[in-house]
Design a protein around this motif. Structure first.
Motif, PDB file in Angstrom:
ATOM      1  N   PRO A  48     -69.623   2.522 -28.660  1.00 31.26           N
ATOM      2  CA  PRO A  48     -68.742   2.022 -29.373  1.00 31.26           C
ATOM      3  C   PRO A  48     -68.926   1.724 -30.663  1.00 31.26           C
ATOM      4  CG  PRO A  48     -69.108   0.871 -27.097  1.00 31.26           C
ATOM      5  CD  PRO A  48     -70.397   1.795 -27.452  1.00 31.26           C
ATOM      6  N   LYS A  49     -67.902   1.511 -31.546  1.00 30.25           N
ATOM      7  CA  LYS A  49     -68.042   1.150 -32.903  1.00 30.25           C
ATOM      8  C   LYS A  49     -67.434   0.106 -32.986  1.00 30.25           C
ATOM      9  CE  LYS A  49     -69.116   5.830 -34.381  1.00 30.25           C
ATOM     10  NZ  LYS A  49     -68.786   7.100 -35.327  1.00 30.25           N
ATOM     11  N   LEU A  50     -67.595  -1.111 -32.579  1.00 26.35           N
ATOM     12  CA  LEU A  50     -66.872  -2.342 -32.471  1.00 26.35           C
ATOM     13  C   LEU A  50     -66.327  -2.726 -34.082  1.00 26.35           C
ATOM     14  CD1 LEU A  50     -69.183  -4.407 -30.123  1.00 26.35           C
ATOM     15  CD2 LEU A  50     -67.096  -3.047 -29.676  1.00 26.35           C
ATOM     16  N   GLN A  51     -66.997  -2.704 -34.817  1.00 25.30           N
ATOM     17  CA  GLN A  51     -66.419  -3.054 -36.390  1.00 25.30           C
ATOM     18  C   GLN A  51     -65.235  -1.917 -36.642  1.00 25.30           C
ATOM     19  OE1 GLN A  51     -69.295  -3.178 -39.631  1.00 25.30           O
ATOM     20  NE2 GLN A  51     -67.821  -3.634 -40.952  1.00 25.30           N
ATOM     21  N   GLU A  52     -65.342  -0.871 -36.588  1.00 25.66           N
ATOM     22  CA  GLU A  52     -64.284   0.145 -36.873  1.00 25.66           C
ATOM     23  C   GLU A  52     -63.006  -0.149 -35.900  1.00 25.66           C
ATOM     24  OE1 GLU A  52     -67.378   1.019 -36.380  1.00 25.66           O
ATOM     25  OE2 GLU A  52     -67.837   2.404 -38.151  1.00 25.66           O
ATOM     26  N   ALA A  53     -63.333  -0.377 -34.612  1.00 20.94           N
ATOM     27  CA  ALA A  53     -62.184  -0.829 -33.862  1.00 20.94           C
ATOM     28  C   ALA A  53     -61.563  -2.023 -34.002  1.00 20.94           C
ATOM     29  CB  ALA A  53     -62.935  -0.938 -32.289  1.00 20.94           C
ATOM     30  N   ALA A  54     -62.210  -2.955 -34.672  1.00 15.61           N
ATOM     31  CA  ALA A  54     -61.597  -4.256 -35.161  1.00 15.61           C
ATOM     32  C   ALA A  54     -60.812  -3.905 -36.260  1.00 15.61           C
ATOM     33  CB  ALA A  54     -62.718  -5.176 -35.060  1.00 15.61           C
ATOM     34  N   GLN A  55     -61.329  -3.451 -37.236  1.00 13.86           N
ATOM     35  CA  GLN A  55     -60.594  -3.085 -38.356  1.00 13.86           C
ATOM     36  C   GLN A  55     -59.343  -2.321 -37.606  1.00 13.86           C
ATOM     37  OE1 GLN A  55     -62.444  -0.391 -41.370  1.00 13.86           O
ATOM     38  NE2 GLN A  55     -61.418  -1.091 -42.801  1.00 13.86           N
ATOM     39  N   SER A  56     -59.303  -1.482 -37.099  1.00 17.00           N
ATOM     40  CA  SER A  56     -58.182  -0.782 -36.789  1.00 17.00           C
ATOM     41  C   SER A  56     -56.953  -1.750 -35.969  1.00 17.00           C
ATOM     42  CB  SER A  56     -58.250   0.472 -35.837  1.00 17.00           C
ATOM     43  OG  SER A  56     -58.981   1.510 -36.678  1.00 17.00           O
ATOM     44  N   ILE A  57     -57.559  -2.643 -35.210  1.00 14.71           N
ATOM     45  CA  ILE A  57     -56.831  -3.532 -34.425  1.00 14.71           C
ATOM     46  C   ILE A  57     -56.225  -4.742 -35.758  1.00 14.71           C
ATOM     47  CG2 ILE A  57     -56.834  -5.491 -33.022  1.00 14.71           C
ATOM     48  CD1 ILE A  57     -58.937  -4.314 -31.450  1.00 14.71           C
ATOM     49  N   ASP A  58     -56.868  -4.788 -36.634  1.00 12.17           N
ATOM     50  CA  ASP A  58     -56.484  -5.700 -37.843  1.00 12.17           C
ATOM     51  C   ASP A  58     -55.503  -5.177 -38.393  1.00 12.17           C
ATOM     52  OD1 ASP A  58     -58.235  -7.816 -36.962  1.00 12.17           O
ATOM     53  OD2 ASP A  58     -59.744  -7.274 -38.806  1.00 12.17           O
ATOM     54  N   GLN A  59     -55.546  -3.778 -38.549  1.00 15.17           N
ATOM     55  CA  GLN A  59     -54.385  -2.855 -39.371  1.00 15.17           C
ATOM     56  C   GLN A  59     -53.156  -2.997 -38.476  1.00 15.17           C
ATOM     57  OE1 GLN A  59     -56.504   0.794 -39.768  1.00 15.17           O
ATOM     58  NE2 GLN A  59     -57.301   0.336 -41.646  1.00 15.17           N
ATOM     59  N   LEU A  60     -53.151  -2.784 -37.289  1.00 19.01           N
ATOM     60  CA  LEU A  60     -51.879  -2.916 -36.437  1.00 19.01           C
ATOM     61  C   LEU A  60     -51.525  -4.555 -36.626  1.00 19.01           C
ATOM     62  CD1 LEU A  60     -52.709  -0.879 -33.201  1.00 19.01           C
ATOM     63  CD2 LEU A  60     -50.936  -0.677 -34.836  1.00 19.01           C
ATOM     64  N   GLU A  61     -52.167  -5.291 -36.665  1.00 12.05           N
ATOM     65  CA  GLU A  61     -51.721  -6.919 -37.034  1.00 12.05           C
ATOM     66  C   GLU A  61     -51.003  -6.932 -38.084  1.00 12.05           C
ATOM     67  OE1 GLU A  61     -51.959  -9.440 -34.943  1.00 12.05           O
ATOM     68  OE2 GLU A  61     -53.347  -8.896 -33.304  1.00 12.05           O
ATOM     69  N   ALA A  62     -51.866  -6.358 -39.214  1.00 10.32           N
ATOM     70  CA  ALA A  62     -50.996  -6.495 -40.319  1.00 10.32           C
ATOM     71  C   ALA A  62     -49.404  -5.731 -40.322  1.00 10.32           C
ATOM     72  CB  ALA A  62     -51.849  -5.750 -41.482  1.00 10.32           C
ATOM     73  N   LEU A  63     -49.561  -4.574 -39.860  1.00  8.38           N
ATOM     74  CA  LEU A  63     -48.329  -3.900 -39.514  1.00  8.38           C
ATOM     75  C   LEU A  63     -47.239  -4.783 -38.906  1.00  8.38           C
ATOM     76  CD1 LEU A  63     -46.947  -1.150 -40.067  1.00  8.38           C
ATOM     77  CD2 LEU A  63     -47.891  -0.441 -37.859  1.00  8.38           C
ATOM     78  N   LYS A  64     -47.757  -5.442 -37.938  1.00  4.38           N
ATOM     79  CA  LYS A  64     -46.784  -6.458 -36.962  1.00  4.38           C
ATOM     80  C   LYS A  64     -46.174  -7.596 -38.286  1.00  4.38           C
ATOM     81  CE  LYS A  64     -47.026  -9.744 -33.631  1.00  4.38           C
ATOM     82  NZ  LYS A  64     -47.846 -10.749 -32.990  1.00  4.38           N
ATOM     83  N   ALA A  65     -47.185  -8.290 -38.827  1.00  7.46           N
ATOM     84  CA  ALA A  65     -46.729  -9.060 -39.722  1.00  7.46           C
ATOM     85  C   ALA A  65     -45.685  -8.472 -40.965  1.00  7.46           C
ATOM     86  CB  ALA A  65     -48.096  -9.573 -40.492  1.00  7.46           C
ATOM     87  N   LYS A  66     -45.958  -7.308 -41.341  1.00  8.82           N
ATOM     88  CA  LYS A  66     -45.278  -6.858 -42.339  1.00  8.82           C
ATOM     89  C   LYS A  66     -43.985  -6.396 -42.041  1.00  8.82           C
ATOM     90  CE  LYS A  66     -46.556  -6.507 -46.434  1.00  8.82           C
ATOM     91  NZ  LYS A  66     -46.418  -7.606 -47.250  1.00  8.82           N
TER      92      LYS A  66
END
Length: 129
Positions: A48-66
């Protein structure tokens, strides 16, 4: 049919929805890959690359907000469902990874224990003193 296109986009609402859902699914698979839950074709599963996974989840969160207020019910439901699934998967993998690392750490401590302290194994060593 120019009238059925979204203003200025050149795409129909159905095409835009398909492209949006395709983008969300691409990010979904990216997170699963970073979590080591799926593999690239022809390759083994990776750690697992947890930092990269978290960053991609954050990007989906940003997409949701926008896109708040601009999504169809289907798009909103799909994005919510995927975010929930990815958050839960992240937590599960992070917990398992932490447990595995702690287990390896405890195993290393056992190896550091001097061999000579085990009387059964000491009898096989020749004394030079």
């Amino acid at each position: 049919m120019e009238g059925s296109n979204m203003p200025g986009s050149g795409y129909t609402p159905e095409e835009i929805s398909r492209n949006f859902l395709s983008l969300v699914m691409m990010k979904y698979h990216e997170v699963l890959f970073f979590l080591g839950l799926i593999k690239a074709p022809g390759h083994e599963l990776q750690s697992p690359k947890l930092q990269e996974a978290a960053q991609s989840i954050d990007q989906l969160e940003a997409l949701k907000a926008k896109t708040q207020g601009n999504l169809t019910a289907e798009e909103h439901h799909a994005l919510e469902h995927i975010l929930t699934e990815l958050r839960l998967s992240y937590l599960k993998v992070a917990k398992e990874w932490q447990s595995k690392k702690e287990g390896e750490s405890q195993g290393e401590k056992k190896i550091e224990k001097p061999f000579e302290t085990d009387s059964e194994k000491r009898k096989f060593f020749k004394s030079y003193g």
